[in-house]
Design an enzyme around this catalytic site. Structure first.
Site, PDB file in Angstrom:
ATOM      1  N   LEU A   7       1.177  -1.499  -0.073  1.00  0.00           N
ATOM      2  CA  LEU A   7       0.328   0.645   0.007  1.00  0.00           C
ATOM      3  C   LEU A   7       0.633   1.025   0.322  1.00  0.00           C
ATOM      4  O   LEU A   7       1.592   1.157   0.792  1.00  0.00           O
ATOM      5  CB  LEU A   7      -1.140  -0.126   1.134  1.00  0.00           C
ATOM      6  CG  LEU A   7      -2.373  -0.227   1.642  1.00  0.00           C
ATOM      7  CD1 LEU A   7      -2.863  -0.528   2.119  1.00  0.00           C
ATOM      8  CD2 LEU A   7      -3.404   0.382   0.225  1.00  0.00           C
ATOM      9  N   ASP A   8       0.524   2.134  -0.878  1.00  0.00           N
ATOM     10  CA  ASP A   8       1.265   3.456  -0.700  1.00  0.00           C
ATOM     11  C   ASP A   8       1.537   4.114  -0.063  1.00  0.00           C
ATOM     12  O   ASP A   8       0.649   4.126   1.103  1.00  0.00           O
ATOM     13  CB  ASP A   8       0.989   4.656  -1.670  1.00  0.00           C
ATOM     14  CG  ASP A   8       1.067   3.801  -3.569  1.00  0.00           C
ATOM     15  OD1 ASP A   8       1.869   3.357  -3.478  1.00  0.00           O
ATOM     16  OD2 ASP A   8      -0.295   5.193  -3.859  1.00  0.00           O
ATOM     17  N   PRO A   9       2.536   4.483   0.939  1.00  0.00           N
ATOM     18  CA  PRO A   9       2.964   5.825   2.515  1.00  0.00           C
ATOM     19  C   PRO A   9       1.517   6.205   1.976  1.00  0.00           C
ATOM     20  O   PRO A   9       0.667   5.601   3.398  1.00  0.00           O
ATOM     21  CB  PRO A   9       3.731   6.317   2.105  1.00  0.00           C
ATOM     22  CG  PRO A   9       4.892   5.997   1.307  1.00  0.00           C
ATOM     23  CD  PRO A   9       3.583   5.656   0.451  1.00  0.00           C
TER      24      PRO A   9
END
Length: 321
Positions: free
Chosen positions: A49-51
């Site tokens: 998951l993206d930050p």
């Protein structure tokens, strides 16, 4: 002079933690934090998951890492907010504003047209700010160097899409609820919806609410996990077979189980099975995966006898008062 940090003594831990990843933390940072909290020897995840994003992040430990790749292909569900009329360099709130435009009137008729336009099989160009690799190099590395490289459109499927016009911090925005196939970038979906409206858009927030069979309601957040005792943390893990929900269970007696774990094929009155989760009968335990062809059970990914024994011991420890 500061005192040296105490060395963490690692131990065998087997299972799946459904983490509600917080915003601002990379998937790998979340994994390493939980690995440290569990003192686990081995860990991996089922896709990043993206930050910027929050939500469902299944983390695998020990024997469960053998099946983590199975969930890379799982459908995923998201909730997002796309701010209209503002385009950023990254497609999300982390980037610099590169253009602004007036936002047209968005009513139910417009929303319905957008939902229809962006549901089904679509072609999507991966964003430059992504971990997808070209010539052995992640696209975000090119982007950080100020380079833009050509990317081939990829086929994705948007199974469901629901849009709602809202206000977000004083800006016109859309709330996006969607269920999509693997490889779908929600940032790009938000940008494409903004382009279709003629004003552009970027994501202000992104939350994954489901991946495969795992729902956000089953997840534990990082603060709560940190506050647990070590036995409570271990009890929060799902068994490795939680990753095999789409597999047909096959159970073997003691003799056949031992031979199967040695990598030998077994014969039985089974129909053809494309994906089987194979269990031992005595003791009841997951042995691994396989498939059945013409009455023959063919081993796939197998647990080791040591891993099985450790799982049985931890199961007894967590159920004994």
């Amino acid at each position: 002079m500061s005192a040296p940090r105490a060395r963490v003594v690692r131990r065998p831990v087997h299972g799946v933690l459904l983490l509600d990843k917080p915003r601002g933390l990379s998937s790998n940072d979340a994994l390493q934090k939980c690995k440290w909290l569990l003192r686990a020897e081995k860990a991996g995840h089922t896709g990043t998951l993206d930050p910027l994003a929050t939500g469902v992040l299944p983390l695998c430990f020990g024997a469960a890492t053998k099946f983590s790749q199975l969930h890379l292909d799982a459908d995923k569900a998201y909730e997002a907010v796309a701010v209209l009329g503002v385009v950023t360099s990254t497609g999300d709130a982390e980037g610099e504003v590169v253009s602004q435009a007036p936002v047209p009137h968005v009513d139910d008729v417009v929303l319905a047209k957008l939902e229809s336009l962006f549901t089904g099989r679509l072609k999507q160009v991966p964003p430059m700010h992504s971990a997808l690799k070209k010539d052995g190099k992640a696209l975000y590395e090119y982007a950080r160097a100020g380079e833009t490289v050509e990317r081939e459109p990829r086929e994705i499927t948007v199974h469901e899409l629901r849009l709602e016009a809202i206000a977000h911090e004083g800006w016109a925005a859309l709330k996006i609820r969607t269920r999509v196939s693997k490889g779908t970038y929600i940032r790009t979906l938000g940008e494409d919806i903004g382009k279709a409206l003629g004003c552009g858009a970027h994501l202000a927030s992104l939350r994954r609410v489901a991946t495969g069979p795992f729902d956000i309601s089953e997840c534990v957040d990082l603060e709560a996990f940190q506050a647990m005792s070590e036995p409570e943390r271990e009890a929060a893990l799902l068994m490795p077979e939680a990753l095999l929900g789409g597999h047909t269970p096959v159970t073997l007696g003691r003799d056949d189980a031992g031979r199967f774990l040695s990598g030998l094929r077994r014969r039985g009155a089974w129909p053809d099975i494309e994906a089987a989760a194979v269990f031992g009968e005595d003791p009841p335990a997951l042995l691994g995966t396989g498939h059945v062809k013409a009455g023959e059970l063919i081993p796939g990914r197998l647990l080791s006898p040591i891993e099985i024994q450790q799982i049985l011991q931890s199961r007894t420890a967590t159920t004994t008062p």
